[in-house]
Scaffold this active site. Structure first.
Site, mmCIF file in Angstrom:
data_model
loop_
_atom_site.group_PDB
_atom_site.id
_atom_site.type_symbol
_atom_site.label_atom_id
_atom_site.label_comp_id
_atom_site.label_asym_id
_atom_site.label_seq_id
_atom_site.Cartn_x
_atom_site.Cartn_y
_atom_site.Cartn_z
ATOM 1 C CD GLU A 188 -9.719 -8.326 3.460
ATOM 2 O OE1 GLU A 188 -10.254 -7.847 4.515
ATOM 3 O OE2 GLU A 188 -8.742 -7.731 2.555
ATOM 4 N NE ARG A 205 -3.147 -3.018 0.593
ATOM 5 C CZ ARG A 205 -3.817 -3.696 1.427
ATOM 6 N NH1 ARG A 205 -3.038 -3.931 2.553
ATOM 7 N NH2 ARG A 205 -4.886 -4.436 1.281
ATOM 8 C CD1 TRP A 224 -2.963 -4.880 8.633
ATOM 9 C CD2 TRP A 224 -2.241 -5.647 6.495
ATOM 10 N NE1 TRP A 224 -3.057 -6.471 8.293
ATOM 11 C CE2 TRP A 224 -2.611 -6.706 7.291
ATOM 12 C CE3 TRP A 224 -1.768 -5.273 5.278
ATOM 13 C CZ2 TRP A 224 -2.421 -7.763 6.538
ATOM 14 C CZ3 TRP A 224 -1.803 -6.713 4.588
ATOM 15 C CH2 TRP A 224 -1.830 -7.735 5.395
ATOM 16 C CB THR A 225 1.184 0.927 5.159
ATOM 17 O OG1 THR A 225 1.364 0.067 3.860
ATOM 18 C CG2 THR A 225 2.207 0.205 6.089
ATOM 19 C CE1 TYR A 262 -4.429 -8.284 11.738
ATOM 20 C CE2 TYR A 262 -5.287 -6.713 10.504
ATOM 21 C CZ TYR A 262 -4.882 -8.200 10.587
ATOM 22 O OH TYR A 262 -5.000 -9.180 9.748
ATOM 23 C CD1 TRP A 271 -6.832 -12.928 8.326
ATOM 24 C CD2 TRP A 271 -7.683 -10.966 8.939
ATOM 25 N NE1 TRP A 271 -7.911 -12.681 7.725
ATOM 26 C CE2 TRP A 271 -8.633 -11.459 7.823
ATOM 27 C CE3 TRP A 271 -8.041 -9.870 9.619
ATOM 28 C CZ2 TRP A 271 -9.396 -10.771 7.301
ATOM 29 C CZ3 TRP A 271 -8.963 -9.105 8.919
ATOM 30 C CH2 TRP A 271 -10.026 -9.819 7.941
#
Length: 773
Positions: A331, A176, A472-473, A422, A397
């Site tokens: 996902e 990302r 996560w970015t 997270y 997760w």
């Protein structure tokens, strides 16, 4: 010492550590090793290390020499000590610091070590290279007990230490937002200093393909770049050449860190399909996605696409010697597979009953290919759906249930549950926190995480490899923010996966953090002090117009809060906060928390209280509307790197509650807003976005009293020229009211276009007109 007690299993107890750090002695008196060793016994006396002390290693003892050089380099950077590394045959009989490989060391566990300090010096022994390295890290921490420079006295002690889990991980999302190779190496260095040993590197996703694949150059020529929203935005991207990856993997190996790459499949494939449409389902070429969340593009399941991914994995295995290769599996919404006649025919030919089972078949094809090359597949817990492939290990997760299910089936598991681990979740509700997810995961919540679910039997628990934290970015756009989000919560995770569970005590951990903060400052790490920062809240005194009471509080109730009201920054001798402060408005308060030795635990925070600031609320202090959630804090533009401005938003329902507003003197309302990018992949949830009837072309901010279905007080038309990245201000007359009320702000802006956001709501009285923040 009234709280002193016998050592519990060789480790100092929480009460003693707390007393030493915060109850009247310098925090340097506590052996501030993080993570806390499995066994540690501290004796009377100390050994002083100066520049004349050498580090001795035996001839030909390469692991010891490597650990010694790393220790010397760290001490030079953080303590100003210049210790010489000497290789000699008599190393084991020398004084000073001795590091040596010892096949007979009393700690037999992998990565374990023994560290002794006595009148002759410091001695570190281990059976393997990782143990020597971690012994050197503990020695460095003992030699940097505070922010001072030069000589240091280390208490006599015996440490026998080994990790609780073999997998002690941290995941960085480079897909990302891209981090330079130097930034990745810097992060690896700090990981090593926490005895973390797995770097899970997320390299591909819908928003970018970051790994050079020689056979498929368009993966980086096209897939590594996206066109962000916003006027005049330049293409965003970057990728790692194979030479850079090899260098990073080698760098990590010298610090005993294994790099586990993640190549997402079958979903999160949009950047790959944008590069090579023939491996997608529809044959069309989409743009590389700018939308965070769940996107629809999947890899096809024909042999051409399977071969493509096998070829990619060939080059991945060339670059990464890790046993595990992560293939994502999360996902993957199955709409494209369901709509494709070719995919449905393929399922029929294979005798596969549904799309979940097709994903299991797909993942197993990858697992078999990796196994043929001596590797193992690991994926997110969605790979359990449709039947877990026999060869797979599972990273859980979606809470811990995936790990429980997989372990019961005999699969190895790594715990990485959202939201606790997270780290893109914010650490506090403070207004000075950066962008991120608004599910607050505090230092304490990470520390208290337990990697072995209570539902597992002792035999099933053997399948728990360990745990990792994920960063996560999507909203973490800059190196300073990576460090802010990671530290000190990675300290907490490091202790959770290293230290025996019965020796973990949060108060004791907190007592060891000041020394770690000193190390961070020496290393230039932009760590977060959120747990110790002072929050200030004011409430006007009833019947006294310019009188108020100000409360000060910290998230972790450690140390002592000190404050000033004269404009100066607080010091160790400033006024101590004991009870809410009675003030006359206006007043400016500076405050921070201190350890008993005068060591500041956070930078000072400043807040001015006056009639206007008390009637002005920014979005960080707003609440979600009924059935909603202000789940994200976002910047004006998705790729902005500045800390502010930021806006708390509910992407499903543009609605905010401004709580408990004193409205006695209000005659006008001012709302500072912004147009934000609506770049969210919502998949099947897109139909749930709340739409409201608008009365002007771009909609309004409707302001209701007490409830969102309460009386409409004012409707403020939103300005034209709606484009992501633009701010605006709207205002209107406010009817005279008395008392304290909740206020609800609803947006009626169209839901197919920029997202309207509230940054601040201010209520103006005649006395403060023109002074809006």
């Amino acid at each position: 010492m009234p709280f002193a007690r016998p050592l519990c299993n060789g480790v100092q107890g929480a009460a003693l550590a707390w007393l030493l750090a915060f109850g009247g002695a310098a925090h340097a008196a506590t052996p501030a090793i993080i993570p806390l060793p499995a066994q540690m016994k501290v004796e009377q006396g100390s050994y002083t290390v100066t520049n004349v002390v050498a580090i001795h290693v035996g001839p030909g003892d390469r692991p010891a020499a490597d650990a010694a050089r790393y220790l010397a380099e760290l001490l030079g950077r953080t303590r100003g000590l210049s210790l010489t590394v000497i290789e000699d045959a008599a190393a084991t009989s020398r004084g000073g610091i001795v590091i040596r490989s010892d096949a007979a060391a009393s700690v037999t566990q992998a990565e374990g070590y023994v560290l002794d300090v006595d009148a002759r010096g410091m001695n570190i022994r281990a059976r393997d290279a990782a143990g020597l390295f971690y012994g050197a890290i503990s020695a460095w921490q003992l030699l940097t007990p505070d922010g001072a420079q030069g000589a240091v006295a280390v208490p006599y002690m015996h440490v026998a230490d080994w990790p609780r889990f073999a997998w002690r991980g941290f995941m960085l999302d480079s897909a990302r937002h891209f981090q330079s190779p130097d930034e990745v190496r810097r992060l690896l260095d700090v990981m090593a200093q926490h005895k973390l040993n797995v770097f899970h590197w997320h390299l591909t996703d819908d928003q970018g393909w970051r790994l050079e694949i020689r056979r498929y150059p368009q993966l980086t020529q096209i897939g590594a770049w996206r066109q962000p929203p916003g006027e005049g935005a330049k293409p965003y991207g970057g990728y790692y050449t194979q030479a850079e990856v090899k260098d990073i993997v080698a760098y990590a190996a010298t610090r005993h860190i294994t790099v586990v790459p993640e190549i997402d499949m079958p979903g999160h494939a949009q950047a790959a399909v944008a590069s090579y449409p023939d491996v997608g389902v529809t044959g069309e070429r989409p743009a590389v996605s700018i939308d965070w969340g769940v996107n629809p593009y999947l890899f096809n399941v024909d042999e051409h696409s399977i071969t493509f991914l096998h070829n990619v994995l060939d080059e991945v295995m060339e670059l990464f010697p890790s046993t595990y290769i992560h293939v994502g599996g999360d996902e993957a919404i199955k709409n494209q597979w369901q709509a494709s006649a070719a995919v449905q025919a393929r399922m029929h030919a294979l005798g596969i009953k549904d799309e979940n089972a097709l994903q299991s078949w797909f993942i197993e094809r990858m697992g078999q290919y990796l196994a043929q090359h001596g590797r193992r597949l690991i994926g997110w817990d969605e790979i359990l759906e449709g039947g877990v492939p026999p060869s797979a290990s599972v990273m859980s997760w979606r809470g811990t249930q995936g790990a429980i299910d997989a372990a019961r089936l005999g699969h190895d598991v790594v715990l990485s549950p959202a939201p606790t681990l997270y780290l893109d979740n914010l650490q506090s509700a403070r207004s000075d926190e950066p962008a991120g997810r608004v599910s607050f995961q505090t230092l304490a919540s990470v520390y208290r995480f337990e990697a072995v679910p209570a539902e597992l039997s002792a035999e099933q628990a053997k399948h728990v490899l360990g745990a990792q934290a994920n960063l996560w970015t999507e909203y973490v756009t800059a190196p300073w923010q990576v460090e802010h989000m990671a530290f000190p919560r990675l300290d907490a995770l490091a202790e959770a996966v290293w230290t025996p569970v019965n020796e973990r005590h949060f108060d004791d951990f907190v007592a060891r953090l000041p020394a770690q903060f000193d190390r961070y400052q020496r290393l230039g790490i932009t760590y977060a002090d959120s747990a110790f920062a002072v929050d200030m809240q004011a409430q006007r005194s009833a019947g006294a117009g310019n009188k108020a009471v100000v409360s000060l509080v910290t998230q972790v109730p450690s140390g002592t809060i000190r404050y000033t009201t004269d404009g100066s920054l607080p010091v160790a001798g400033s006024a101590m906060y004991r009870e809410p402060i009675k003030v006359t408005l206006p007043v400016t308060i500076n405050a921070t928390s201190f350890a008993a030795d005068g060591h500041a635990l956070a930078r000072a925070r400043t807040h001015r209280f006056d009639a206007q600031t008390l009637a002005s609320i920014d979005s960080s202090a707003m609440e979600a509307c009924p059935k909603g959630g202000l789940g994200l804090r976002v910047r004006l533009l998705p790729d902005a790197t500045d800390p502010a401005p930021v806006y708390n938003v509910d992407i499903m329902d543009s609605c905010w509650i401004v709580p408990k507003v004193a409205l006695d003197d209000a005659s006008a309302i001012v709302i500072d807003g912004a147009w934000l990018a609506r770049n969210y992949g919502l998949a099947g949830d897109a139909s749930k976005v709340v739409s409201r009837a608008a009365h002007t072309p771009l909609g309004e901010f409707e302001v209701h009293l007490d409830r969102c279905d309460g009386p409409l007080m004012v409707s403020l038309p939103l300005p034209a020229a709606a484009a992501p990245g633009r701010t605006f201000r709207v205002d209107g007359t406010w009817l005279a009211l008395t008392g304290t009320h909740d206020v609800c702000v609803l947006s009626t802006a169209p839901i197919h276009g920029p997202l309207s956001a509230v940054g601040r709501v201010s209520f103006i009285s005649p006395a403060t007109a023109g002074a809006t923040p």
